[in-house]
Motif scaffolding. Sequence first.
Motif, PDB file in Angstrom:
ATOM      1  N   ALA A   1      42.325  37.757  31.630  1.00  0.00           N
ATOM      2  CA  ALA A   1      41.931  36.365  31.803  1.00  0.00           C
ATOM      3  C   ALA A   1      42.489  35.798  33.111  1.00  0.00           C
ATOM      4  CB  ALA A   1      42.418  35.540  30.614  1.00  0.00           C
ATOM      5  N   ALA A   2      43.754  36.177  33.426  1.00  0.00           N
ATOM      6  CA  ALA A   2      44.363  35.678  34.667  1.00  0.00           C
ATOM      7  C   ALA A   2      43.683  36.278  35.898  1.00  0.00           C
ATOM      8  CB  ALA A   2      45.852  36.003  34.681  1.00  0.00           C
ATOM      9  N   GLN A   3      43.200  37.518  35.788  1.00  0.00           N
ATOM     10  CA  GLN A   3      42.578  38.181  36.934  1.00  0.00           C
ATOM     11  C   GLN A   3      41.078  37.943  37.016  1.00  0.00           C
ATOM     12  OE1 GLN A   3      43.595  42.284  36.550  1.00  0.00           O
ATOM     13  NE2 GLN A   3      45.779  41.969  36.963  1.00  0.00           N
ATOM     14  N   ALA A   4      40.525  37.280  36.003  1.00  0.00           N
ATOM     15  CA  ALA A   4      39.067  37.113  35.981  1.00  0.00           C
ATOM     16  C   ALA A   4      38.592  36.319  37.196  1.00  0.00           C
ATOM     17  CB  ALA A   4      38.646  36.419  34.681  1.00  0.00           C
ATOM     18  N   GLY A   5      39.303  35.197  37.475  1.00  0.00           N
ATOM     19  CA  GLY A   5      38.888  34.381  38.614  1.00  0.00           C
ATOM     20  C   GLY A   5      38.979  35.119  39.942  1.00  0.00           C
ATOM     21  N   PRO A   6      40.168  35.656  40.308  1.00  0.00           N
ATOM     22  CA  PRO A   6      40.258  36.410  41.566  1.00  0.00           C
ATOM     23  C   PRO A   6      39.300  37.586  41.646  1.00  0.00           C
ATOM     24  CG  PRO A   6      42.441  35.864  40.735  1.00  0.00           C
ATOM     25  CD  PRO A   6      41.484  35.475  39.685  1.00  0.00           C
ATOM     26  N   LEU A   7      39.116  38.301  40.513  1.00  0.00           N
ATOM     27  CA  LEU A   7      38.200  39.443  40.532  1.00  0.00           C
ATOM     28  C   LEU A   7      36.771  38.980  40.792  1.00  0.00           C
ATOM     29  CD1 LEU A   7      39.525  41.643  37.586  1.00  0.00           C
ATOM     30  CD2 LEU A   7      39.631  42.157  40.021  1.00  0.00           C
ATOM     31  N   ALA A   8      36.389  37.865  40.154  1.00  0.00           N
ATOM     32  CA  ALA A   8      35.034  37.361  40.385  1.00  0.00           C
ATOM     33  C   ALA A   8      34.845  36.963  41.850  1.00  0.00           C
ATOM     34  CB  ALA A   8      34.765  36.172  39.460  1.00  0.00           C
ATOM     35  N   ALA A   9      35.888  36.276  42.397  1.00  0.00           N
ATOM     36  CA  ALA A   9      35.794  35.892  43.813  1.00  0.00           C
ATOM     37  C   ALA A   9      35.724  37.114  44.719  1.00  0.00           C
ATOM     38  CB  ALA A   9      36.994  35.016  44.183  1.00  0.00           C
ATOM     39  N   ALA A  10      36.559  38.122  44.412  1.00  0.00           N
ATOM     40  CA  ALA A  10      36.547  39.342  45.233  1.00  0.00           C
ATOM     41  C   ALA A  10      35.210  40.054  45.142  1.00  0.00           C
ATOM     42  CB  ALA A  10      37.679  40.269  44.789  1.00  0.00           C
ATOM     43  N   HIS A  11      34.642  40.115  43.906  1.00  0.00           N
ATOM     44  CA  HIS A  11      33.335  40.760  43.748  1.00  0.00           C
ATOM     45  C   HIS A  11      32.267  39.996  44.529  1.00  0.00           C
ATOM     46  CE1 HIS A  11      34.694  42.765  39.735  1.00  0.00           C
ATOM     47  NE2 HIS A  11      35.133  43.400  40.819  1.00  0.00           N
ATOM     48  N   ALA A  12      32.341  38.665  44.445  1.00  0.00           N
ATOM     49  CA  ALA A  12      31.357  37.876  45.191  1.00  0.00           C
ATOM     50  C   ALA A  12      31.496  38.105  46.694  1.00  0.00           C
ATOM     51  CB  ALA A  12      31.530  36.391  44.854  1.00  0.00           C
ATOM     52  N   GLN A  13      32.739  38.105  47.181  1.00  0.00           N
ATOM     53  CA  GLN A  13      32.962  38.338  48.605  1.00  0.00           C
ATOM     54  C   GLN A  13      32.496  39.729  49.015  1.00  0.00           C
ATOM     55  OE1 GLN A  13      37.012  37.729  49.743  1.00  0.00           O
ATOM     56  NE2 GLN A  13      36.626  37.940  51.942  1.00  0.00           N
ATOM     57  N   GLN A  14      32.770  40.708  48.132  1.00  0.00           N
ATOM     58  CA  GLN A  14      32.332  42.067  48.430  1.00  0.00           C
ATOM     59  C   GLN A  14      30.802  42.141  48.497  1.00  0.00           C
ATOM     60  OE1 GLN A  14      33.761  44.955  45.658  1.00  0.00           O
ATOM     61  NE2 GLN A  14      32.904  46.690  46.791  1.00  0.00           N
TER      62      GLN A  14
END
Length: 379
Positions: free
Chosen positions: A227-240
């Motif tokens: 849950a804590a990594q969901a936001g950063p992971l989503a942002a990283a995936h979007a940036q990727q």
Amino acid sequence: MFGYRVPAPDQAMLISGGRRGMGTAPFRVVTGHGAFVSPVFRKTRFLTLAMCEAEVDENCVTHQGIALTVRAVIAFKVGNDKESIVNAGQRFLSDQDQMSVLTGRIFAGHLRSIIGSMTVEEIVTERQKLATEVLETSKAEMAKIGLIVDSLQIQSIDDGKTGYIAAMAAPHQAAIQRQAKIAQAQAAQASAEAEQAAARNQAEYARQTAVVKAEYTAQVDRAQAQAAQAGPLAAAHAQQEVLTAQTELAQRAAELRQQQLVAEVVRPAEAEAERIRVLALAEAERMKIQAEAAASNDRVALDRMLIDQLPLIVKEAAGGLAGANVNVLNGADGLGEIAAGLVGQGLTILDSVRQNLGTSRSLPDGEGAARARHLGPVD
């Protein structure tokens, strides 16, 4: 009622005096009902029919010569039949307590006699046999005095200080003690095994509980971390994805630019080079033909040979153009321009040949040959 007597249920009423109803007995026996008794001429007495008890405490010697003290209890009573009541009344009516004393003495004698024929082992292990034999031997004697024996119980057998019975019982006691110890050890072992099994079960339960708790805690931690990594992971995936799209766009732009460069620079240069090569080949072929014609000094043959070779020249030029990798920018118009240029060049060459043919007809052979030598290249 005056003169009417009734015995108790456990009594026999003995009526003496007179002769009526007595038969051979010295008195009349009445049980279970009452009777009129003349107070002057008759005398009434009562004999107990209740159960009596006699004890025997006798010193006896066995067949082995070992002295034993035997204690027994005899339960007896007066028989219910008239003969037994008459016999007992004649002997014990005046002192009925003597029945117990006499019975004890009778059984003591028979007890000594029977024990004297038995061993200690038989007496100890077969008490019922001893009691049965004593009863059987005393039955006839007890019947003579009007008594019957209900039971004989051997209470105790004591060898005093000889210790024979104790020694005889020692192996059995040892075996019993050994069995008792074995049983106790087995019980202790079973108890210990049960305790160990219970401890193992408790430990296993505690282990399983700890494992379940650890798994639950790990799942909670993983869920929290996810849950804590969901936001950063989503942002990283979007940036990727953005970077990937930008990279693909740049690659497509580079490919398009490369295609444009090829179309604008490389393909025209290749087409121009191929055109020059084709013209050079045609010029070389023309000069070859002129050289051959000059060598033969035959102008007519030269012209005819040139005419015959002209289709081959044009064919070679067209073949060279077909093998070239030419990118036509103007579509069908560009292709038409190239074809038109080739055809125009062929016609120019043909016109030049025709002019030369006309001149050769009017000029002398030598002049015609000289002009043929000085004929320049056709554009």
